[in-house]
Design a protein around this motif. Structure first.
Motif, PDB file in Angstrom:
ATOM      1  N   SER B  33       0.852  -1.201   0.000  1.00  0.00           N
ATOM      2  CA  SER B  33       0.000   0.000   0.000  1.00  0.00           C
ATOM      3  C   SER B  33       0.881   1.242   0.000  1.00  0.00           C
ATOM      4  O   SER B  33       1.903   1.285   0.705  1.00  0.00           O
ATOM      5  CB  SER B  33      -0.883   0.019   1.247  1.00  0.00           C
ATOM      6  OG  SER B  33      -1.767  -1.068   1.187  1.00  0.00           O
ATOM      7  N   SER B  38      -1.864   2.961  -7.820  1.00  0.00           N
ATOM      8  CA  SER B  38      -2.999   3.727  -8.367  1.00  0.00           C
ATOM      9  C   SER B  38      -2.506   4.999  -9.039  1.00  0.00           C
ATOM     10  O   SER B  38      -3.027   5.403 -10.082  1.00  0.00           O
ATOM     11  CB  SER B  38      -3.984   4.086  -7.255  1.00  0.00           C
ATOM     12  OG  SER B  38      -4.536   2.919  -6.719  1.00  0.00           O
ATOM     13  N   GLN B  79     -11.599   1.382  -8.007  1.00  0.00           N
ATOM     14  CA  GLN B  79     -11.829   0.491  -6.861  1.00  0.00           C
ATOM     15  C   GLN B  79     -13.309   0.370  -6.544  1.00  0.00           C
ATOM     16  O   GLN B  79     -13.797  -0.696  -6.197  1.00  0.00           O
ATOM     17  CB  GLN B  79     -11.085   1.020  -5.639  1.00  0.00           C
ATOM     18  CG  GLN B  79      -9.587   0.859  -5.784  1.00  0.00           C
ATOM     19  CD  GLN B  79      -8.821   1.321  -4.561  1.00  0.00           C
ATOM     20  OE1 GLN B  79      -9.409   1.641  -3.543  1.00  0.00           O
ATOM     21  NE2 GLN B  79      -7.521   1.352  -4.671  1.00  0.00           N
ATOM     22  N   ASP B 152      -7.990  -0.787 -11.455  1.00  0.00           N
ATOM     23  CA  ASP B 152      -7.386  -0.312 -10.214  1.00  0.00           C
ATOM     24  C   ASP B 152      -8.020  -1.027  -9.023  1.00  0.00           C
ATOM     25  O   ASP B 152      -8.952  -0.528  -8.417  1.00  0.00           O
ATOM     26  CB  ASP B 152      -7.576   1.210 -10.092  1.00  0.00           C
ATOM     27  CG  ASP B 152      -6.823   1.789  -8.906  1.00  0.00           C
ATOM     28  OD1 ASP B 152      -6.068   1.033  -8.252  1.00  0.00           O
ATOM     29  OD2 ASP B 152      -6.977   2.991  -8.638  1.00  0.00           O
ATOM     30  N   GLU B 153      -7.516  -2.212  -8.734  1.00  0.00           N
ATOM     31  CA  GLU B 153      -8.052  -3.049  -7.654  1.00  0.00           C
ATOM     32  C   GLU B 153      -9.582  -3.065  -7.670  1.00  0.00           C
ATOM     33  O   GLU B 153     -10.226  -2.662  -6.690  1.00  0.00           O
ATOM     34  CB  GLU B 153      -7.562  -2.543  -6.295  1.00  0.00           C
ATOM     35  CG  GLU B 153      -6.058  -2.659  -6.140  1.00  0.00           C
ATOM     36  CD  GLU B 153      -5.614  -2.385  -4.723  1.00  0.00           C
ATOM     37  OE1 GLU B 153      -5.904  -3.235  -3.868  1.00  0.00           O
ATOM     38  OE2 GLU B 153      -5.016  -1.330  -4.474  1.00  0.00           O
ATOM     39  N   SER B 156     -11.362  -4.733  -4.621  1.00  0.00           N
ATOM     40  CA  SER B 156     -10.898  -4.530  -3.238  1.00  0.00           C
ATOM     41  C   SER B 156     -12.004  -4.036  -2.307  1.00  0.00           C
ATOM     42  O   SER B 156     -11.936  -4.251  -1.096  1.00  0.00           O
ATOM     43  CB  SER B 156      -9.725  -3.549  -3.215  1.00  0.00           C
ATOM     44  OG  SER B 156     -10.157  -2.290  -3.661  1.00  0.00           O
ATOM     45  N   ARG B 163     -16.340 -10.638  -4.611  1.00  0.00           N
ATOM     46  CA  ARG B 163     -14.971 -10.473  -5.116  1.00  0.00           C
ATOM     47  C   ARG B 163     -14.611 -11.609  -6.071  1.00  0.00           C
ATOM     48  O   ARG B 163     -14.155 -11.382  -7.186  1.00  0.00           O
ATOM     49  CB  ARG B 163     -13.995 -10.448  -3.939  1.00  0.00           C
ATOM     50  CG  ARG B 163     -12.559 -10.206  -4.356  1.00  0.00           C
ATOM     51  CD  ARG B 163     -11.635 -10.193  -3.181  1.00  0.00           C
ATOM     52  NE  ARG B 163     -12.018  -9.153  -2.228  1.00  0.00           N
ATOM     53  CZ  ARG B 163     -11.656  -9.119  -0.961  1.00  0.00           C
ATOM     54  NH1 ARG B 163     -10.914 -10.096  -0.469  1.00  0.00           N
ATOM     55  NH2 ARG B 163     -12.031  -8.133  -0.179  1.00  0.00           N
ATOM     56  N   GLU B 167     -13.867 -11.245 -10.034  1.00  0.00           N
ATOM     57  CA  GLU B 167     -12.545 -11.664 -10.514  1.00  0.00           C
ATOM     58  C   GLU B 167     -12.670 -12.698 -11.625  1.00  0.00           C
ATOM     59  O   GLU B 167     -11.979 -12.619 -12.649  1.00  0.00           O
ATOM     60  CB  GLU B 167     -11.713 -12.223  -9.358  1.00  0.00           C
ATOM     61  CG  GLU B 167     -11.125 -11.108  -8.508  1.00  0.00           C
ATOM     62  CD  GLU B 167     -10.380 -11.603  -7.277  1.00  0.00           C
ATOM     63  OE1 GLU B 167      -9.828 -10.756  -6.577  1.00  0.00           O
ATOM     64  OE2 GLU B 167     -10.372 -12.832  -7.026  1.00  0.00           O
ATOM     65  N   TRP B 183      -3.396  -4.367 -14.527  1.00  0.00           N
ATOM     66  CA  TRP B 183      -4.289  -4.755 -13.441  1.00  0.00           C
ATOM     67  C   TRP B 183      -3.557  -4.580 -12.103  1.00  0.00           C
ATOM     68  O   TRP B 183      -2.644  -5.338 -11.800  1.00  0.00           O
ATOM     69  CB  TRP B 183      -4.705  -6.217 -13.662  1.00  0.00           C
ATOM     70  CG  TRP B 183      -5.762  -6.729 -12.751  1.00  0.00           C
ATOM     71  CD1 TRP B 183      -6.150  -6.247 -11.557  1.00  0.00           C
ATOM     72  CD2 TRP B 183      -6.564  -7.893 -12.989  1.00  0.00           C
ATOM     73  NE1 TRP B 183      -7.147  -6.994 -11.025  1.00  0.00           N
ATOM     74  CE2 TRP B 183      -7.431  -8.015 -11.883  1.00  0.00           C
ATOM     75  CE3 TRP B 183      -6.654  -8.844 -14.012  1.00  0.00           C
ATOM     76  CZ2 TRP B 183      -8.364  -9.046 -11.774  1.00  0.00           C
ATOM     77  CZ3 TRP B 183      -7.585  -9.865 -13.892  1.00  0.00           C
ATOM     78  CH2 TRP B 183      -8.428  -9.959 -12.789  1.00  0.00           C
ATOM     79  N   THR B 185      -3.326  -5.239  -8.445  1.00  0.00           N
ATOM     80  CA  THR B 185      -3.936  -6.236  -7.559  1.00  0.00           C
ATOM     81  C   THR B 185      -3.056  -6.498  -6.334  1.00  0.00           C
ATOM     82  O   THR B 185      -1.829  -6.353  -6.382  1.00  0.00           O
ATOM     83  CB  THR B 185      -4.199  -7.552  -8.325  1.00  0.00           C
ATOM     84  OG1 THR B 185      -4.776  -8.500  -7.438  1.00  0.00           O
ATOM     85  CG2 THR B 185      -2.925  -8.135  -8.915  1.00  0.00           C
ATOM     86  N   HIS B 186      -3.730  -6.880  -5.264  1.00  0.00           N
ATOM     87  CA  HIS B 186      -3.023  -7.331  -4.059  1.00  0.00           C
ATOM     88  C   HIS B 186      -2.915  -8.849  -4.034  1.00  0.00           C
ATOM     89  O   HIS B 186      -2.196  -9.421  -3.233  1.00  0.00           O
ATOM     90  CB  HIS B 186      -3.793  -6.872  -2.804  1.00  0.00           C
ATOM     91  CG  HIS B 186      -3.342  -5.541  -2.307  1.00  0.00           C
ATOM     92  ND1 HIS B 186      -4.159  -4.447  -2.256  1.00  0.00           N
ATOM     93  CD2 HIS B 186      -2.134  -5.121  -1.855  1.00  0.00           C
ATOM     94  CE1 HIS B 186      -3.490  -3.416  -1.786  1.00  0.00           C
ATOM     95  NE2 HIS B 186      -2.256  -3.793  -1.542  1.00  0.00           N
ATOM     96  N   ASN B 187      -3.730  -9.455  -4.936  1.00  0.00           N
ATOM     97  CA  ASN B 187      -3.821 -10.909  -4.941  1.00  0.00           C
ATOM     98  C   ASN B 187      -2.687 -11.488  -5.795  1.00  0.00           C
ATOM     99  O   ASN B 187      -2.757 -11.523  -7.027  1.00  0.00           O
ATOM    100  CB  ASN B 187      -5.203 -11.295  -5.503  1.00  0.00           C
ATOM    101  CG  ASN B 187      -5.447 -12.781  -5.443  1.00  0.00           C
ATOM    102  OD1 ASN B 187      -4.513 -13.572  -5.335  1.00  0.00           O
ATOM    103  ND2 ASN B 187      -6.712 -13.154  -5.531  1.00  0.00           N
TER     104      ASN B 187
END
Lengths: 260, 218
Positions: B33, B38, B79, B152-153, B156, B163, B167, B183, B185-187
């Motif tokens: 983060s 972004s 988001q 942008d996520e 999230s 979700r 996805e 893309w 992503t945090h995943n």
């Protein structure tokens, strides 16, 4: 009763101001727990207000004996002061002073000139300055509400505005719903004033005209003239501001500059 | 290219980010983060202005492309959905309407059917659930037929069930349409399975770029 003790009008006026001012202070003291900050503000506001209005009274009594064109400078001074007050309310909007100055000048200026040319507002200092000041002051209030509401709408809808931009909308199009909301909100008090005229309130100018010997019916009709003139000036000012404000909120590449 | 905030001291949101994306490629952007993910996307469709450098779209400096045209060509899903007041159909027609195109009712219905929202055209957009709203936002971005899609996520802000639905939808849309896609992503698992390459950002700088195995390990 005061007339008996103070036959001189000026002395009586000062005593009346003192009584009214002290009453406001006592009320403020009684309510100090609710708004402790106002305890300091009220005496200063009263002092400032009385000095300003006495200065205006002195200028008016000087102007009454001068040529009529001098009223233009007085009204221009009022417009500049009004724009400066609006700027303080709209600090987050770049170049807000010029925006407010242009909008108030266009709104109040156009309508006052039109009404003076048509003979609705007589070209006499004793009428032009008080009526002009009412139109300018109310246009100023409308501008403050318009810009404050617009700032609130934009900062609350940054996501929606940027989504519209990201879909290829122009800044004008993306901002349009929020401009409309601010425009409507700023004119509601003016419309309500016209709607409630005579029922909820009898405004000062009518009371003044009746006190100075005009027919109450003419005074009532003239009050309507003043309020609709205020509405027209406010609406023109908001239209001008609407057209100017977009370029202050967005860069030349349609990037939103105002964020929470 | 990059972007520096004019604060004291100046703060670099994105610093000397140089990379290329080929047509049909999916580039996952990962990082902690505040890394500038972004901010990087916002520079790509010019929602923000780079303070240095530029972006080339098919070799053309994007500053030479009218900004409305550029944003139509580089679509974005944020988001949150940020739908506009009105019906779902009006939201989907919004982008094409900005450049004078009318999108046929049948086409809107087809688009909605494709994202699992059959019969939603006349629904009030502001009464949809988070997952439904994000599906509409994706459809709205695709209605512009963009050459590049920035994500942008987009999942999230959704709950777990919505979700995974969104996805899955994005994965199938990207594969079917051969979308060029960046893309965020945090995943990491998603980045590993979906992306052709992964770009890792840290403190506004590109820390690594390469295949998922090279950047994220086996």
């Amino acid at each position: 009763m005061l007339e008996h003790f103070f036959p001189n009008q000026l002395t009586r006026g000062l005593i009346e101001c003192l009584i009214a001012g002290l009453t406001a202070l006592i009320v403020m003291l009684a309510a100090r727990r609710r708004a402790p900050g106002l305890i300091k503000e009220v005496p200063l506001a009263e002092l400032r207000g009385v000095l300003q209005i006495v200065a205006v009274g002195a200028i008016l009594s000087f102007l009454l004996h001068g040529p009529r064109w001098t009223s233009i400078f007085v009204l221009a001074g009022m417009v500049i002061a009004a724009a400066s007050i609006v700027r303080k309310r709209a600090k987050q909007i770049p170049r807000a002073f010029m925006l407010a100055l242009t909008a108030i000048s266009a709104g109040a200026g156009c309508i006052l000139c039109l009404m003076a040319l048509l003979g609705v507002i007589p070209l006499s200092i004793t009428i032009l300055i008080p009526v002009g000041s009412m139109v300018i002051a109310n246009t100023m209030n409308t501008q403050s509400i318009f810009l404050d509401r617009l700032r609130g709408e934009v900062t609350a809808h940054v996501g929606e505005i940027e989504s519209a931009l990201a879909l290829g909308a122009t800044a004008d199009h993306a901002l349009s719903p929020y401009l409309n909301a601010a425009f409507r909100a700023s004119l509601i008090p003016s419309v309500d004033n016209i709607r409630s005229l005579g029922i909820v309130w009898i405004p000062g100018i009518m009371a003044g005209m009746v006190l100075s010997g005009s027919s109450p019916l003419y005074a009532a009709l003239y009050q309507f003239v003043v309020l609709t003139t205020i509405f027209s000036a406010s609406a023109i000012a908001c239209l001008v501001a609407s057209n100017m404000v977009t370029r202050r909120l967005f860069s030349k590449h349609d990037q939103l500059l105002l964020h929470p | 290219m990059g972007r520096e905030l004019p604060s004291t001291p100046p703060r670099m949101l994105v610093n000397d980010a140089t990379f290329s994306v080929t047509k049909g490629e999916v580039l996952a952007i990962v990082g902690p983060s505040g890394a500038g993910k972004s901010s990087l996307l916002r520079l790509l469709n010019r929602l923000d202005e780079p303070t240095h450098g530029t972006v080339l779209l098919h070799g053309e400096d994007y500053r030479n492309i009218p900004v409305q045209t550029l944003r139509r060509r580089i679509g974005m899903v944020m988001q949150r959905a940020y739908l506009f007041p009105g019906t779902v159909a009006e939201n989907i027609a919004y982008g094409p309407a900005q450049h004078g195109q009318t999108i046929a009712h049948d086409e809107i219905s087809n688009l909605l059917e494709h994202v699992g929202l059959e019969g939603y055209a006349t629904r009030n957009a502001l009464t949809l659930s988070g997952g439904e709203a994000q599906r509409v936002a994706i459809t709205r971005a695709l209605a512009n037929d963009p050459e590049v899609l920035l994500l942008d996520e987009p999942t999230s802000a959704l709950d777990e069930a919505a979700r995974s639905d969104v996805e899955r939808l994005l994965e199938s849309l990207i594969r079917e349409r051969h979308l060029t896609c960046l893309w965020v992503t945090h995943n990491l698992e998603q980045a590993r399975t979906m992306a052709d390459r992964v770009l890792m950002l840290e403190a506004g700088r590109i820390k690594a770029i390469g295949t998922p195995t090279e950047v994220l390990g086996a």
